[in-house]
Design an enzyme around this catalytic site. Structure first.
Site, mmCIF file in Angstrom:
data_model
loop_
_atom_site.group_PDB
_atom_site.id
_atom_site.type_symbol
_atom_site.label_atom_id
_atom_site.label_comp_id
_atom_site.label_asym_id
_atom_site.label_seq_id
_atom_site.Cartn_x
_atom_site.Cartn_y
_atom_site.Cartn_z
ATOM 1 N N ASN A 8 -55.063 17.956 46.381
ATOM 2 C CA ASN A 8 -54.801 19.068 46.425
ATOM 3 C C ASN A 8 -55.852 19.081 45.303
ATOM 4 O O ASN A 8 -55.511 19.274 43.849
ATOM 5 C CB ASN A 8 -53.629 19.590 45.954
ATOM 6 C CG ASN A 8 -53.059 20.681 45.588
ATOM 7 O OD1 ASN A 8 -53.957 21.976 45.840
ATOM 8 N ND2 ASN A 8 -52.284 21.588 44.580
ATOM 9 N N LYS A 10 -56.826 22.728 44.519
ATOM 10 C CA LYS A 10 -56.223 23.267 43.535
ATOM 11 C C LYS A 10 -57.975 24.302 42.981
ATOM 12 O O LYS A 10 -58.693 24.039 43.799
ATOM 13 C CB LYS A 10 -56.145 22.933 41.956
ATOM 14 C CG LYS A 10 -54.780 22.006 42.154
ATOM 15 C CD LYS A 10 -54.036 21.856 41.049
ATOM 16 C CE LYS A 10 -53.036 21.563 41.222
ATOM 17 N NZ LYS A 10 -51.701 20.409 40.689
ATOM 18 N N HIS A 100 -46.118 25.286 47.425
ATOM 19 C CA HIS A 100 -46.286 24.194 45.639
ATOM 20 C C HIS A 100 -45.879 25.278 44.407
ATOM 21 O O HIS A 100 -46.012 26.543 44.285
ATOM 22 C CB HIS A 100 -48.250 24.386 45.296
ATOM 23 C CG HIS A 100 -48.265 23.761 44.582
ATOM 24 N ND1 HIS A 100 -48.269 23.845 43.168
ATOM 25 C CD2 HIS A 100 -48.724 22.834 44.361
ATOM 26 C CE1 HIS A 100 -48.928 22.836 42.346
ATOM 27 N NE2 HIS A 100 -49.192 21.750 43.113
ATOM 28 N N GLU A 102 -46.957 25.662 41.398
ATOM 29 C CA GLU A 102 -48.130 26.831 40.813
ATOM 30 C C GLU A 102 -47.921 28.282 41.808
ATOM 31 O O GLU A 102 -48.756 28.918 40.817
ATOM 32 C CB GLU A 102 -49.670 26.484 40.825
ATOM 33 C CG GLU A 102 -49.554 25.014 39.531
ATOM 34 C CD GLU A 102 -50.350 24.325 40.074
ATOM 35 O OE1 GLU A 102 -51.658 24.545 40.349
ATOM 36 O OE2 GLU A 102 -50.521 22.834 39.479
ATOM 37 N N GLU A 178 -42.607 17.291 44.476
ATOM 38 C CA GLU A 178 -43.270 17.577 43.406
ATOM 39 C C GLU A 178 -42.345 17.913 42.852
ATOM 40 O O GLU A 178 -42.851 19.221 41.953
ATOM 41 C CB GLU A 178 -44.232 18.636 43.492
ATOM 42 C CG GLU A 178 -45.334 18.244 44.476
ATOM 43 C CD GLU A 178 -47.180 18.391 43.915
ATOM 44 O OE1 GLU A 178 -47.552 17.276 44.348
ATOM 45 O OE2 GLU A 178 -47.243 19.917 44.769
ATOM 46 N N GLY A 184 -49.642 17.250 36.715
ATOM 47 C CA GLY A 184 -50.695 18.070 35.369
ATOM 48 C C GLY A 184 -50.189 17.861 34.194
ATOM 49 O O GLY A 184 -51.386 17.386 32.700
ATOM 50 N N SER A 222 -48.938 13.735 38.957
ATOM 51 C CA SER A 222 -49.506 12.363 38.143
ATOM 52 C C SER A 222 -49.900 11.506 39.240
ATOM 53 O O SER A 222 -49.809 10.209 37.666
ATOM 54 C CB SER A 222 -48.344 12.729 36.451
ATOM 55 O OG SER A 222 -48.670 14.057 35.851
HETATM 56 P P1 PGA Z 1 -51.639 16.470 40.170
HETATM 57 O O1 PGA Z 1 -51.378 17.766 40.924
HETATM 58 O O2 PGA Z 1 -51.394 15.541 40.447
HETATM 59 O O3 PGA Z 1 -52.829 16.795 38.903
HETATM 60 O O4 PGA Z 1 -50.044 16.299 38.695
HETATM 61 C C1 PGA Z 1 -49.948 17.490 41.586
HETATM 62 C C2 PGA Z 1 -50.226 18.857 42.472
HETATM 63 O O5 PGA Z 1 -49.885 19.792 41.701
HETATM 64 O O6 PGA Z 1 -50.489 18.775 43.426
#
Ligand code: PGA
Length: 264
Positions: A8, A10, A100, A102, A178, A184, A222
């Site tokens: 992903n 982003k 997601h 976010e 998630e 993150g 992560s």
């Molecule tokens: P990350 O993000 O691996 O940077 O924690 C995962 C995601 O948001 O899909």
């Protein structure tokens, strides 16, 4: 079971040149491997890079996913800033990320909009990676399974309707668990915690319909080259949705190798 490793990206990278270089590096490193990668690999570029990345990966084992679609995908027209399911499919996406955290958090994506997007994606024959997970406060309050139950129950009717009209959801739906607090942050739940949550998700889906009993459940939050192996060896964890570590060829492929070893 087939395993999945999905990058992903982003709102990265900053330029189309860098996006092109990332794909080029990925394809070259895959080519240079002595044995093929045994998991299914996918990348989700930002919508501005989607068409170019899709062209670059055409004919390779990589798939492309979009990061979002408009809830108004049923028609073209006056929706400034939106991209429809048809448009992302036309740009080369065969999958899409939905739900997601976010998007739920920064774009106030409502359950209603999410259901509309899911419906539009499935109508367009796009595969859907549906993201669910609890916040830190919910985790601390031991509410993880309740949150997951609520998030899954919202899409139950739609999934049942799709099965009724013969949509082969076992090939078109992935769930990504998630935890919001793990995205993150470098913090991860234990493998045992993820495994138990995935088992619960699989049982819940099987309870909706026997046809959903084999839906793959990926972990995200992560995941990196150092911890991927621990997650990959658990039979309940069918792959990873990777943010930060998907932006570097080495770490993304190390994660792919870990899950590839556990693919059947
Ligand atoms: P990350 O993000 O691996 O940077 O924690 C995962 C995601 O948001 O899909």
């Amino acid at each position: 079971m087939q395993t999945w490793v999905i990058g992903n990206w982003k709102q990265n990278p900053a330029t189309s040149h860098e996006a092109g270089a990332l794909v080029q590096g990925l394809l070259a490193a895959i080519d240079a491997k002595s044995a093929p990668i045994a998991c299914q690999l996918m990348v989700a570029p930002s919508s501005i890079h989607l068409a170019a990345v899709s062209t670059q990966i055409k004919g390779t084992l990589l798939l492309a996913a979009a990061q979002d679609i408009s809830a108004h995908s049923d028609s073209i027209g006056a929706y400034t800033g939106d991209c429809s399911a048809q448009q992302v499919a036309d740009a080369g996406a065969t999958w899409i990320l939905l739900g997601h955290s976010e998007r739920r958090q920064y774009h106030q994506e409502s359950h209603e909009a999410l259901i509309q997007k899911l419906s539009c994606a499935l109508k367009q024959n796009l595969g859907v990676i549906f993201c669910i997970g609890e916040t830190q406060a919910q985790y601390d309050d031991d509410q993880t399974l309740d949150v997951i139950d609520e998030q899954l129950s919202l899409i139950k009717d739609l999934l049942e309707q799709q099965l009724e009209i013969g949509n082969p959801l076992s090939e078109r739906l992935l769930i990504a668990y998630e935890p919001v607090w793990a995205i993150g942050t470098g913090k991860v739940p234990t493998v045992a915690e993820v495994s138990a949550t995935h088992q619960h998700i699989k049982q819940t889906l099987a309870g909706f319909s026997a046809e959903l009993a084999n839906i793959s459940v990926l972990y995200g939050g992560s995941v990196n080259a150092d911890n991927a192996q621990d997650f990959a060896t658990d039979s309940m964890i069918d792959g990873a949705l990777v943010g930060g570590a998907s932006l570097k060829v080495e770490s993304f492929l190390a994660i792919a190798d870990a899950f590839g070893q556990n693919s059947e």
